[in-house]
Design a protein around this motif. Structure first.
Motif, PDB file in Angstrom:
ATOM      1  N   GLY A  91      11.134 -24.372  54.546  1.00 28.81           N
ATOM      2  CA  GLY A  91      10.469 -25.183  53.531  1.00 28.81           C
ATOM      3  C   GLY A  91       8.982 -24.892  53.514  1.00 28.81           C
ATOM      4  O   GLY A  91       8.399 -24.489  54.524  1.00 28.81           O
ATOM      5  N   VAL A  92       8.378 -25.044  52.362  1.00 36.69           N
ATOM      6  CA  VAL A  92       6.939 -24.858  52.219  1.00 36.69           C
ATOM      7  C   VAL A  92       6.479 -25.750  51.072  1.00 36.69           C
ATOM      8  O   VAL A  92       7.255 -26.047  50.159  1.00 36.69           O
ATOM      9  CB  VAL A  92       6.599 -23.373  51.945  1.00 36.69           C
ATOM     10  N   ILE A  93       5.239 -26.213  51.150  1.00 38.83           N
ATOM     11  CA  ILE A  93       4.687 -27.057  50.093  1.00 38.83           C
ATOM     12  C   ILE A  93       3.701 -26.239  49.263  1.00 38.83           C
ATOM     13  O   ILE A  93       2.718 -25.711  49.795  1.00 38.83           O
ATOM     14  CB  ILE A  93       3.968 -28.288  50.676  1.00 38.83           C
ATOM     15  N   TYR A  94       4.000 -26.119  47.974  1.00 40.78           N
ATOM     16  CA  TYR A  94       3.094 -25.433  47.044  1.00 40.78           C
ATOM     17  C   TYR A  94       2.322 -26.494  46.262  1.00 40.78           C
ATOM     18  O   TYR A  94       2.920 -27.358  45.621  1.00 40.78           O
ATOM     19  CB  TYR A  94       3.885 -24.543  46.085  1.00 40.78           C
ATOM     20  N   LEU A  95       1.006 -26.428  46.309  1.00 40.86           N
ATOM     21  CA  LEU A  95       0.186 -27.462  45.677  1.00 40.86           C
ATOM     22  C   LEU A  95       0.100 -27.320  44.164  1.00 40.86           C
ATOM     23  O   LEU A  95      -0.098 -28.304  43.458  1.00 40.86           O
ATOM     24  CB  LEU A  95      -1.227 -27.436  46.272  1.00 40.86           C
ATOM     25  N   GLY A 158       3.231 -29.566  42.963  1.00 42.83           N
ATOM     26  CA  GLY A 158       2.583 -29.926  44.213  1.00 42.83           C
ATOM     27  C   GLY A 158       3.319 -30.966  45.024  1.00 42.83           C
ATOM     28  O   GLY A 158       4.532 -30.916  45.205  1.00 42.83           O
ATOM     29  N   MET A 159       2.557 -31.931  45.529  1.00 40.17           N
ATOM     30  CA  MET A 159       3.117 -32.929  46.435  1.00 40.17           C
ATOM     31  C   MET A 159       4.176 -33.795  45.751  1.00 40.17           C
ATOM     32  O   MET A 159       5.123 -34.243  46.395  1.00 40.17           O
ATOM     33  CB  MET A 159       2.007 -33.811  47.004  1.00 40.17           C
ATOM     34  N   ARG A 160       4.036 -34.020  44.451  1.00 36.33           N
ATOM     35  CA  ARG A 160       5.044 -34.825  43.755  1.00 36.33           C
ATOM     36  C   ARG A 160       6.374 -34.079  43.712  1.00 36.33           C
ATOM     37  O   ARG A 160       7.437 -34.664  43.868  1.00 36.33           O
ATOM     38  CB  ARG A 160       4.566 -35.166  42.343  1.00 36.33           C
ATOM     39  N   ALA A 161       6.312 -32.770  43.492  1.00 38.84           N
ATOM     40  CA  ALA A 161       7.543 -31.972  43.507  1.00 38.84           C
ATOM     41  C   ALA A 161       8.141 -31.957  44.909  1.00 38.84           C
ATOM     42  O   ALA A 161       9.366 -32.021  45.077  1.00 38.84           O
ATOM     43  CB  ALA A 161       7.251 -30.553  43.038  1.00 38.84           C
ATOM     44  N   HIS A 162       7.289 -31.874  45.903  1.00 38.85           N
ATOM     45  CA  HIS A 162       7.780 -31.913  47.285  1.00 38.85           C
ATOM     46  C   HIS A 162       8.490 -33.230  47.565  1.00 38.85           C
ATOM     47  O   HIS A 162       9.549 -33.257  48.194  1.00 38.85           O
ATOM     48  CB  HIS A 162       6.613 -31.725  48.260  1.00 38.85           C
ATOM     49  N   GLY A 163       7.918 -34.326  47.071  1.00 42.02           N
ATOM     50  CA  GLY A 163       8.562 -35.631  47.238  1.00 42.02           C
ATOM     51  C   GLY A 163       9.908 -35.693  46.536  1.00 42.02           C
ATOM     52  O   GLY A 163      10.864 -36.268  47.060  1.00 42.02           O
ATOM     53  N   PHE A 203      -1.813 -24.344  51.509  1.00 40.05           N
ATOM     54  CA  PHE A 203      -2.939 -25.247  51.277  1.00 40.05           C
ATOM     55  C   PHE A 203      -4.254 -24.485  51.444  1.00 40.05           C
ATOM     56  O   PHE A 203      -4.349 -23.542  52.235  1.00 40.05           O
ATOM     57  CB  PHE A 203      -2.908 -26.406  52.277  1.00 40.05           C
ATOM     58  N   PRO A 204      -5.322 -24.912  50.749  1.00 41.58           N
ATOM     59  CA  PRO A 204      -6.648 -24.335  51.001  1.00 41.58           C
ATOM     60  C   PRO A 204      -7.141 -24.724  52.394  1.00 41.58           C
ATOM     61  O   PRO A 204      -6.723 -25.750  52.959  1.00 41.58           O
ATOM     62  CB  PRO A 204      -7.512 -24.950  49.895  1.00 41.58           C
ATOM     63  N   GLN A 205      -8.039 -23.931  52.941  1.00 42.03           N
ATOM     64  CA  GLN A 205      -8.490 -24.130  54.319  1.00 42.03           C
ATOM     65  C   GLN A 205      -9.134 -25.494  54.519  1.00 42.03           C
ATOM     66  O   GLN A 205      -8.972 -26.118  55.577  1.00 42.03           O
ATOM     67  CB  GLN A 205      -9.469 -23.017  54.708  1.00 42.03           C
ATOM     68  N   TRP A 206      -9.878 -25.980  53.504  1.00 48.16           N
ATOM     69  CA  TRP A 206     -10.562 -27.260  53.690  1.00 48.16           C
ATOM     70  C   TRP A 206      -9.572 -28.411  53.865  1.00 48.16           C
ATOM     71  O   TRP A 206      -9.794 -29.322  54.666  1.00 48.16           O
ATOM     72  CB  TRP A 206     -11.502 -27.557  52.511  1.00 48.16           C
TER      73      TRP A 206
END
Length: 293
Positions: A91-95, A158-163, A203-206
Protein backbone atom coordinates in the motif's frame (compact mmCIF):
# COMPACT_ATOMS: atom_id res chain seq x y z
CA UNK A 1 2.49 -32.08 7.52
CA UNK A 2 3.36 -30.58 4.13
CA UNK A 3 5.24 -27.28 4.19
CA UNK A 4 2.77 -24.42 4.36
CA UNK A 5 2.87 -21.86 1.56
CA UNK A 6 2.41 -18.11 2.08
CA UNK A 7 2.09 -15.21 -0.37
CA UNK A 8 2.79 -11.69 0.94
CA UNK A 9 2.24 -8.49 -1.01
CA UNK A 10 4.46 -5.59 -0.02
CA UNK A 11 6.91 -8.15 1.31
CA UNK A 12 10.08 -6.29 0.31
CA UNK A 13 9.86 -3.74 3.11
CA UNK A 14 7.99 -2.48 6.16
CA UNK A 15 5.46 -4.67 7.93
CA UNK A 16 5.21 -7.08 5.01
CA UNK A 17 8.91 -7.89 5.11
CA UNK A 18 8.77 -8.53 8.85
CA UNK A 19 5.74 -10.78 8.41
CA UNK A 20 7.72 -12.67 5.75
CA UNK A 21 10.62 -12.99 8.18
CA UNK A 22 8.36 -14.37 10.89
CA UNK A 23 6.68 -16.89 8.58
CA UNK A 24 9.97 -18.01 7.02
CA UNK A 25 11.31 -18.55 10.54
CA UNK A 26 8.40 -20.96 11.00
CA UNK A 27 9.66 -22.88 7.95
CA UNK A 28 6.89 -21.74 5.63
CA UNK A 29 7.57 -21.45 1.89
CA UNK A 30 7.20 -17.69 1.39
CA UNK A 31 6.70 -15.70 -1.81
CA UNK A 32 6.95 -11.91 -1.53
CA UNK A 33 5.59 -9.41 -4.05
CA UNK A 34 7.10 -5.99 -4.68
CA UNK A 35 7.45 -3.27 -7.28
CA UNK A 36 11.25 -3.12 -7.62
CA UNK A 37 13.30 -6.11 -8.76
CA UNK A 38 16.57 -5.05 -7.09
CA UNK A 39 14.82 -4.41 -3.79
CA UNK A 40 12.96 -7.71 -4.05
CA UNK A 41 16.08 -9.73 -4.76
CA UNK A 42 17.90 -8.02 -1.90
CA UNK A 43 15.01 -8.81 0.45
CA UNK A 44 15.09 -12.48 -0.59
CA UNK A 45 18.84 -12.71 0.10
CA UNK A 46 18.46 -11.02 3.48
CA UNK A 47 15.50 -13.13 4.57
CA UNK A 48 17.14 -16.39 3.49
CA UNK A 49 20.26 -15.54 5.44
CA UNK A 50 18.35 -14.39 8.55
CA UNK A 51 15.95 -17.35 8.70
CA UNK A 52 18.11 -20.13 7.21
CA UNK A 53 15.16 -20.86 4.95
CA UNK A 54 15.94 -21.16 1.25
CA UNK A 55 12.26 -21.37 0.28
CA UNK A 56 11.73 -17.63 -0.20
CA UNK A 57 10.82 -16.31 -3.66
CA UNK A 58 10.03 -12.96 -5.25
CA UNK A 59 7.47 -11.82 -7.85
CA UNK A 60 7.83 -8.35 -9.33
CA UNK A 61 4.61 -6.40 -9.87
CA UNK A 62 3.09 -2.94 -9.74
CA UNK A 63 -0.04 -3.70 -7.74
CA UNK A 64 -1.76 -0.49 -8.80
CA UNK A 65 -2.20 -2.24 -12.17
CA UNK A 66 -4.77 -5.01 -12.34
CA UNK A 67 -2.93 -6.66 -15.24
CA UNK A 68 0.07 -7.03 -12.93
CA UNK A 69 -2.18 -8.50 -10.23
CA UNK A 70 -3.39 -11.06 -12.75
CA UNK A 71 0.23 -11.84 -13.64
CA UNK A 72 1.07 -12.38 -9.95
CA UNK A 73 -1.75 -14.90 -9.71
CA UNK A 74 -0.53 -16.66 -12.86
CA UNK A 75 3.09 -16.82 -11.74
CA UNK A 76 2.10 -18.10 -8.34
CA UNK A 77 -0.10 -20.79 -9.93
CA UNK A 78 2.79 -21.84 -12.16
CA UNK A 79 4.87 -22.51 -9.05
CA UNK A 80 2.32 -23.78 -6.52
CA UNK A 81 -0.87 -25.83 -6.39
CA UNK A 82 -1.88 -24.66 -2.90
CA UNK A 83 -1.99 -21.50 -0.79
CA UNK A 84 -2.25 -21.65 3.00
CA UNK A 85 -1.83 -17.97 3.80
CA UNK A 86 -2.32 -14.77 1.81
CA UNK A 87 -1.17 -11.56 3.52
CA UNK A 88 -1.98 -8.16 1.98
CA UNK A 89 0.54 -5.58 3.17
CA UNK A 90 1.23 -3.56 0.01
CA UNK A 91 0.00 0.00 0.00
CA UNK A 92 1.05 3.58 -0.59
CA UNK A 93 -0.63 6.95 -0.10
CA UNK A 94 -0.66 9.30 -3.10
CA UNK A 95 -1.47 12.88 -2.12
CA UNK A 96 -2.52 14.04 -5.59
CA UNK A 97 -5.37 12.62 -7.61
CA UNK A 98 -3.98 10.36 -10.29
CA UNK A 99 -5.33 7.58 -12.49
CA UNK A 100 -3.38 4.55 -13.62
CA UNK A 101 -3.23 3.79 -17.34
CA UNK A 102 -6.12 1.39 -16.66
CA UNK A 103 -8.27 4.33 -15.58
CA UNK A 104 -8.36 3.57 -11.86
CA UNK A 105 -7.67 6.06 -9.06
CA UNK A 106 -4.20 5.09 -7.86
CA UNK A 107 -4.86 4.98 -4.08
CA UNK A 108 -7.94 2.80 -4.51
CA UNK A 109 -6.19 0.56 -7.03
CA UNK A 110 -3.01 -0.11 -5.04
CA UNK A 111 -4.42 -0.23 -1.49
CA UNK A 112 -7.74 -1.94 -2.11
CA UNK A 113 -8.69 -3.23 -5.58
CA UNK A 114 -5.45 -5.19 -5.98
CA UNK A 115 -6.23 -7.04 -2.74
CA UNK A 116 -9.80 -7.78 -3.74
CA UNK A 117 -8.75 -9.08 -7.15
CA UNK A 118 -5.74 -11.16 -6.08
CA UNK A 119 -7.70 -12.91 -3.34
CA UNK A 120 -10.48 -13.88 -5.72
CA UNK A 121 -8.04 -15.02 -8.41
CA UNK A 122 -6.45 -17.38 -5.87
CA UNK A 123 -9.59 -18.39 -3.99
CA UNK A 124 -9.67 -21.93 -5.37
CA UNK A 125 -6.13 -22.55 -4.09
CA UNK A 126 -7.11 -21.21 -0.67
CA UNK A 127 -10.11 -23.55 -0.64
CA UNK A 128 -8.00 -26.55 -1.67
CA UNK A 129 -5.57 -25.76 1.15
CA UNK A 130 -8.19 -25.21 3.87
CA UNK A 131 -7.83 -24.43 6.67
CA UNK A 132 -6.31 -21.32 5.13
CA UNK A 133 -6.31 -17.61 5.90
CA UNK A 134 -6.30 -14.16 4.33
CA UNK A 135 -4.88 -11.31 6.43
CA UNK A 136 -5.68 -7.76 5.33
CA UNK A 137 -3.26 -5.20 6.82
CA UNK A 138 -5.10 -1.90 6.42
CA UNK A 139 -6.41 1.08 8.36
CA UNK A 140 -9.36 -0.84 9.75
CA UNK A 141 -11.82 1.20 11.80
CA UNK A 142 -15.03 -0.81 11.56
CA UNK A 143 -16.96 2.26 10.44
CA UNK A 144 -17.11 4.76 7.62
CA UNK A 145 -18.97 5.28 4.39
CA UNK A 146 -18.03 4.31 0.85
CA UNK A 147 -19.08 6.66 -1.94
CA UNK A 148 -19.41 4.25 -4.83
CA UNK A 149 -20.66 7.00 -7.12
CA UNK A 150 -17.34 8.85 -6.85
CA UNK A 151 -15.00 5.96 -6.17
CA UNK A 152 -12.87 6.84 -9.17
CA UNK A 153 -13.16 10.61 -9.47
CA UNK A 154 -11.09 13.69 -8.45
CA UNK A 155 -13.56 14.15 -5.59
CA UNK A 156 -11.51 11.53 -3.77
CA UNK A 157 -7.84 12.20 -4.24
CA UNK A 158 -5.06 11.96 -1.68
CA UNK A 159 -5.94 11.20 1.91
CA UNK A 160 -9.68 11.09 1.18
CA UNK A 161 -9.11 8.38 -1.42
CA UNK A 162 -6.91 6.53 1.05
CA UNK A 163 -9.74 6.69 3.59
CA UNK A 164 -12.15 5.31 1.01
CA UNK A 165 -9.73 2.45 0.32
CA UNK A 166 -9.50 1.56 4.00
CA UNK A 167 -13.30 1.56 4.43
CA UNK A 168 -13.57 -0.62 1.32
CA UNK A 169 -11.01 -3.04 2.78
CA UNK A 170 -13.23 -3.45 5.83
CA UNK A 171 -16.33 -3.88 3.69
CA UNK A 172 -14.99 -6.58 1.40
CA UNK A 173 -13.40 -8.38 4.34
CA UNK A 174 -16.86 -8.67 5.90
CA UNK A 175 -18.51 -9.71 2.63
CA UNK A 176 -15.77 -12.18 1.72
CA UNK A 177 -16.05 -13.74 5.19
CA UNK A 178 -19.77 -14.27 4.64
CA UNK A 179 -19.18 -15.88 1.26
CA UNK A 180 -16.50 -18.32 2.46
CA UNK A 181 -18.07 -19.12 5.83
CA UNK A 182 -17.87 -22.86 6.50
CA UNK A 183 -15.37 -23.51 3.68
CA UNK A 184 -12.29 -23.57 5.88
CA UNK A 185 -11.05 -20.25 4.49
CA UNK A 186 -10.95 -17.38 6.98
CA UNK A 187 -10.26 -13.68 6.52
CA UNK A 188 -9.52 -10.89 8.97
CA UNK A 189 -8.47 -7.25 8.65
CA UNK A 190 -6.42 -5.17 11.03
CA UNK A 191 -5.15 -1.70 11.75
CA UNK A 192 -1.49 -1.92 12.83
CA UNK A 193 -1.46 1.61 14.23
CA UNK A 194 1.29 4.16 13.60
CA UNK A 195 4.25 2.27 12.13
CA UNK A 196 7.43 3.73 10.69
CA UNK A 197 7.27 2.43 7.10
CA UNK A 198 7.54 3.94 3.62
CA UNK A 199 3.77 3.96 2.97
CA UNK A 200 4.08 7.77 2.80
CA UNK A 201 7.04 7.70 0.39
CA UNK A 202 5.15 9.93 -2.08
CA UNK A 203 4.78 12.72 0.52
CA UNK A 204 6.92 15.88 0.23
CA UNK A 205 9.89 16.02 2.60
CA UNK A 206 8.42 18.80 4.74
CA UNK A 207 5.31 16.74 5.55
CA UNK A 208 7.41 13.66 6.34
CA UNK A 209 9.44 15.75 8.77
CA UNK A 210 6.24 17.07 10.36
CA UNK A 211 4.81 13.56 10.77
CA UNK A 212 8.06 12.37 12.31
CA UNK A 213 7.85 15.23 14.80
CA UNK A 214 4.19 14.44 15.63
CA UNK A 215 4.62 10.70 16.03
CA UNK A 216 8.12 10.92 17.46
CA UNK A 217 9.04 7.91 19.49
CA UNK A 218 5.45 6.66 19.53
CA UNK A 219 5.69 5.14 16.05
CA UNK A 220 6.24 1.40 16.08
CA UNK A 221 9.01 -0.34 14.23
CA UNK A 222 7.97 -2.61 11.34
CA UNK A 223 8.87 -5.58 13.54
CA UNK A 224 6.45 -4.38 16.21
CA UNK A 225 3.82 -3.68 13.54
CA UNK A 226 4.12 -7.28 12.34
CA UNK A 227 3.21 -8.82 15.70
CA UNK A 228 -0.57 -8.64 15.23
CA UNK A 229 -0.69 -9.95 11.64
CA UNK A 230 1.65 -12.80 12.58
CA UNK A 231 -0.62 -13.71 15.47
CA UNK A 232 -3.69 -13.63 13.22
CA UNK A 233 -1.86 -15.78 10.68
CA UNK A 234 -0.99 -18.50 13.16
CA UNK A 235 -3.33 -18.29 16.17
CA UNK A 236 -5.63 -21.24 16.80
CA UNK A 237 -8.75 -19.08 16.98
CA UNK A 238 -11.68 -18.16 14.76
CA UNK A 239 -10.83 -14.88 13.01
CA UNK A 240 -13.30 -14.98 10.11
CA UNK A 241 -14.93 -11.64 9.36
CA UNK A 242 -13.30 -9.91 12.33
CA UNK A 243 -11.36 -6.65 12.51
CA UNK A 244 -8.50 -6.09 14.94
CA UNK A 245 -6.16 -3.48 16.36
CA UNK A 246 -3.07 -3.80 18.62
CA UNK A 247 -2.29 -5.46 20.80
CA UNK A 248 -4.86 -8.23 20.04
CA UNK A 249 -8.13 -6.37 20.41
CA UNK A 250 -11.18 -6.91 18.22
CA UNK A 251 -12.71 -3.78 16.67
CA UNK A 252 -16.47 -3.29 16.95
CA UNK A 253 -18.15 -3.02 13.56
CA UNK A 254 -20.71 -0.24 13.13
CA UNK A 255 -24.22 -1.18 12.00
CA UNK A 256 -23.66 0.83 8.81
CA UNK A 257 -20.84 -1.56 7.88
CA UNK A 258 -23.11 -4.57 8.34
CA UNK A 259 -25.61 -3.48 5.70
CA UNK A 260 -25.58 -6.60 3.50
CA UNK A 261 -27.02 -4.72 0.52
CA UNK A 262 -24.24 -2.12 0.66
CA UNK A 263 -21.58 -4.79 1.14
CA UNK A 264 -22.79 -6.60 -1.97
CA UNK A 265 -22.77 -3.29 -3.88
CA UNK A 266 -19.14 -2.71 -2.88
CA UNK A 267 -18.31 -6.26 -3.99
CA UNK A 268 -20.09 -5.89 -7.34
CA UNK A 269 -18.49 -2.50 -8.04
CA UNK A 270 -15.06 -3.90 -7.22
CA UNK A 271 -15.59 -6.94 -9.44
CA UNK A 272 -16.61 -4.67 -12.29
CA UNK A 273 -13.72 -2.23 -11.83
CA UNK A 274 -11.15 -5.03 -11.84
CA UNK A 275 -12.83 -7.14 -14.57
CA UNK A 276 -12.60 -9.97 -12.07
CA UNK A 277 -14.76 -12.54 -13.85
CA UNK A 278 -12.97 -12.05 -17.16
CA UNK A 279 -9.55 -12.34 -15.54
CA UNK A 280 -10.55 -15.40 -13.52
CA UNK A 281 -11.93 -17.15 -16.61
CA UNK A 282 -8.72 -16.43 -18.48
CA UNK A 283 -6.58 -17.82 -15.65
CA UNK A 284 -8.61 -21.00 -15.29
CA UNK A 285 -8.66 -21.54 -19.06
CA UNK A 286 -4.88 -21.18 -19.22
CA UNK A 287 -4.49 -23.56 -16.28
CA UNK A 288 -6.70 -26.16 -17.99
CA UNK A 289 -4.75 -25.76 -21.25
CA UNK A 290 -1.42 -26.26 -19.46
CA UNK A 291 -2.75 -29.35 -17.67
CA UNK A 292 -3.79 -30.93 -20.99
CA UNK A 293 -0.33 -30.62 -22.49
Amino acid sequence: MDTQIALITGGTGGIGKEVARGLASRNMHVTIVGRTRDKGQQAVRELRMATHNEHIDFIQADLSLMRDVEQVAQQFRDQHDRLDLLVHSAGVIYLKFDRTDEGLERNIASSYLSRFLLTNLLLDLLQLSAPSRVINIAGSRGKGTIDLGHFNSPRYGGMRAHGQAQAANDAWTLEFARRVDGSGVQIAALNPGAVDTDIRREFPQWSLALLKFIFGRNAKTPSEGAELPLWLATAATDINGKLFKPPYQQISVADSMRDFTKLRQVWDASAQATHMEERLSRLLLLQTSNADR
